[in-house]
Scaffold this motif. Sequence first.
Motif, PDB file in Angstrom:
ATOM      1  N   ALA A 189       8.224  -8.168 -37.035  1.00 58.86           N
ATOM      2  CA  ALA A 189       8.575  -7.307 -35.911  1.00 58.86           C
ATOM      3  C   ALA A 189       8.010  -7.839 -34.606  1.00 58.86           C
ATOM      4  CB  ALA A 189       8.073  -5.883 -36.163  1.00 58.86           C
ATOM      5  N   GLY A 190       7.802  -9.153 -34.526  1.00 58.23           N
ATOM      6  CA  GLY A 190       7.314  -9.753 -33.299  1.00 58.23           C
ATOM      7  C   GLY A 190       8.395 -10.606 -32.658  1.00 58.23           C
ATOM      8  N   ALA A 191       7.956 -11.571 -31.847  1.00 62.99           N
ATOM      9  CA  ALA A 191       8.901 -12.454 -31.150  1.00 62.99           C
ATOM     10  C   ALA A 191       8.912 -13.863 -31.725  1.00 62.99           C
ATOM     11  CB  ALA A 191       8.557 -12.505 -29.660  1.00 62.99           C
ATOM     12  N   SER A 192       8.173 -14.089 -32.809  1.00 63.40           N
ATOM     13  CA  SER A 192       8.133 -15.409 -33.434  1.00 63.40           C
ATOM     14  C   SER A 192       9.370 -15.635 -34.292  1.00 63.40           C
ATOM     15  CB  SER A 192       6.891 -15.545 -34.320  1.00 63.40           C
ATOM     16  OG  SER A 192       5.707 -15.260 -33.620  1.00 63.40           O
ATOM     17  N   ALA A 328      17.967   4.239 -32.484  1.00 63.07           N
ATOM     18  CA  ALA A 328      16.631   3.947 -33.013  1.00 63.07           C
ATOM     19  C   ALA A 328      16.359   4.743 -34.286  1.00 63.07           C
ATOM     20  CB  ALA A 328      15.568   4.236 -31.952  1.00 63.07           C
ATOM     21  N   LEU A 329      16.764   6.010 -34.309  1.00 65.18           N
ATOM     22  CA  LEU A 329      16.529   6.839 -35.491  1.00 65.18           C
ATOM     23  C   LEU A 329      17.290   6.306 -36.703  1.00 65.18           C
ATOM     24  CD1 LEU A 329      16.681  10.402 -33.895  1.00 65.18           C
ATOM     25  CD2 LEU A 329      14.670   9.310 -34.901  1.00 65.18           C
ATOM     26  N   LEU A 330      18.550   5.930 -36.498  1.00 69.71           N
ATOM     27  CA  LEU A 330      19.336   5.419 -37.615  1.00 69.71           C
ATOM     28  C   LEU A 330      18.818   4.068 -38.086  1.00 69.71           C
ATOM     29  CD1 LEU A 330      22.942   6.388 -36.442  1.00 69.71           C
ATOM     30  CD2 LEU A 330      21.531   7.531 -38.160  1.00 69.71           C
ATOM     31  N   ALA A 355       7.494  -1.107 -36.566  1.00 69.71           N
ATOM     32  CA  ALA A 355       8.957  -1.111 -36.509  1.00 69.71           C
ATOM     33  C   ALA A 355       9.463  -0.269 -35.348  1.00 69.71           C
ATOM     34  CB  ALA A 355       9.537  -0.606 -37.830  1.00 69.71           C
ATOM     35  N   MET A 356       8.842   0.895 -35.116  1.00 69.11           N
ATOM     36  CA  MET A 356       9.265   1.745 -34.014  1.00 69.11           C
ATOM     37  C   MET A 356       8.977   1.090 -32.667  1.00 69.11           C
ATOM     38  SD  MET A 356      10.953   4.307 -34.933  1.00 69.11           S
ATOM     39  CE  MET A 356      10.972   5.131 -33.345  1.00 69.11           C
ATOM     40  N   ALA A 357       7.876   0.358 -32.583  1.00 67.44           N
ATOM     41  CA  ALA A 357       7.575  -0.354 -31.335  1.00 67.44           C
ATOM     42  C   ALA A 357       8.650  -1.398 -31.060  1.00 67.44           C
ATOM     43  CB  ALA A 357       6.197  -1.006 -31.423  1.00 67.44           C
ATOM     44  N   TRP A 358       9.098  -2.086 -32.112  1.00 70.19           N
ATOM     45  CA  TRP A 358      10.183  -3.066 -31.938  1.00 70.19           C
ATOM     46  C   TRP A 358      11.465  -2.377 -31.518  1.00 70.19           C
ATOM     47  CZ3 TRP A 358      15.049  -4.043 -33.748  1.00 70.19           C
ATOM     48  CH2 TRP A 358      15.562  -5.325 -33.533  1.00 70.19           C
ATOM     49  N   GLY A 360      11.768   0.399 -29.956  1.00 75.30           N
ATOM     50  CA  GLY A 360      11.638   0.857 -28.570  1.00 75.30           C
ATOM     51  C   GLY A 360      11.949  -0.246 -27.573  1.00 75.30           C
ATOM     52  N   GLY A 361      11.645  -1.492 -27.952  1.00 73.20           N
ATOM     53  CA  GLY A 361      11.935  -2.621 -27.068  1.00 73.20           C
ATOM     54  C   GLY A 361      13.386  -2.999 -27.010  1.00 73.20           C
ATOM     55  N   SER A 362      14.181  -2.494 -27.949  1.00 71.21           N
ATOM     56  CA  SER A 362      15.605  -2.841 -27.982  1.00 71.21           C
ATOM     57  C   SER A 362      16.478  -1.828 -27.256  1.00 71.21           C
ATOM     58  CB  SER A 362      16.091  -2.962 -29.438  1.00 71.21           C
ATOM     59  OG  SER A 362      16.035  -1.701 -30.080  1.00 71.21           O
ATOM     60  N   GLN A 363      15.838  -0.779 -26.730  1.00 69.86           N
ATOM     61  CA  GLN A 363      16.637   0.244 -26.055  1.00 69.86           C
ATOM     62  C   GLN A 363      16.921  -0.156 -24.613  1.00 69.86           C
ATOM     63  OE1 GLN A 363      14.844   4.121 -26.509  1.00 69.86           O
ATOM     64  NE2 GLN A 363      14.394   3.759 -28.664  1.00 69.86           N
TER      65      GLN A 363
END
Length: 363
Positions: A189-192, A328-330, A355-358, A360-363
């Motif tokens: 769930a990072g950027a690597s 995000a919920l789905l 996972a939720m932090a990731w 949140g970054g996609s919204q």
Amino acid sequence: MTLLELPSSRAEAWRWSDLSALPQIMAGAPSGTVPDALPWIDCALEGPRLVFIDGRLAAEQSNLGTITIGAIETQPGEHALSRLVGREGWSLRLGRDHAPQGLVQIVHVSTGGADHLPNEVVLDEDAQASVVETFVGEGWINRLSHLTLAKGARLMLSRRLLGSGGYVSLHDRATVGQGASLVLTTLSAGASDTRLDGHFTIDGDAGFVEVGGALLGRAKQRHDANLVLRHDAVGGMSRQVWRSVADEAATCSVAARVEVARGAQKTDGEQSLKGLLLARTATINAKPELEIFADDVKCAHGATVGELDRNALFYLASRGVPVAEAKALLTQAFVADAVDRVGEEAVREAFHADAMAWLGGSQ
């Protein structure tokens, strides 16, 4: 190391991997800058804590407990990246009926450049341990793990890949004995970019192995898992549960094979590889395989790739849920299939938070 020494994408096992950035990363120098706060997981019973910075133990920030640092007998096989690891790493060896005093946590910090480190977990009869490894930073983290479980041993191994960039390559070689249980869950769930390799062998009757996790990718990230789970004994059970989520121009790939030897009757093996595309420009590859030489087995595999359910999105929107939150919920529910399999409650909650932090970054 030069690019020519890396595996070619023409090789079947490496066709979905992009290793072109590794020589440049390897040529860089680590900055030595370590985050002020490390991503420890708060738990009721604290066990050994280790911090590795650029592949070297930070003794002043570590509490070894039952873990030792020393020479490891590595067996990388023909794996090109694992051959780079040295001989000194960390070792967790537990005698019969033993267990660490709490959750074992290991944080790997990369500050640039490349670091290569082996490790081993060896559990004697009825020993048990729960280990969490967290990977952060921006260089190339390369690891080779040997896991050996004797009769009745139990190991829960959880990994959080939360790097801000660079590359993480992890290679596991595991042997599971009679009635022993290995559960390995990975969350990327990072950027690597990541490459996950594993060869797991059940060589004792009624052994159990579960390998899975969630691969979350965006931008131009590539996540690639290549796994072989072999049944060599009677009555073994295995599960492979992977969930891939790809947004923008990311690529997530899982190739998972189950091998059942001729004498491994009564084997029960299942594979579930599912992918969720958050953008039409993203790519998900899923390749489940069964190779069976026994005639009294129960094995199944499935692979699906799709998009978010429009009916579910419409339903949530009709209830006043904003579109970004509904997505995000789905997506969280989709990822939960893999994350909820983590046994330790504190670790499972940390995985959900990551996972939720990731998301949140996609919204």
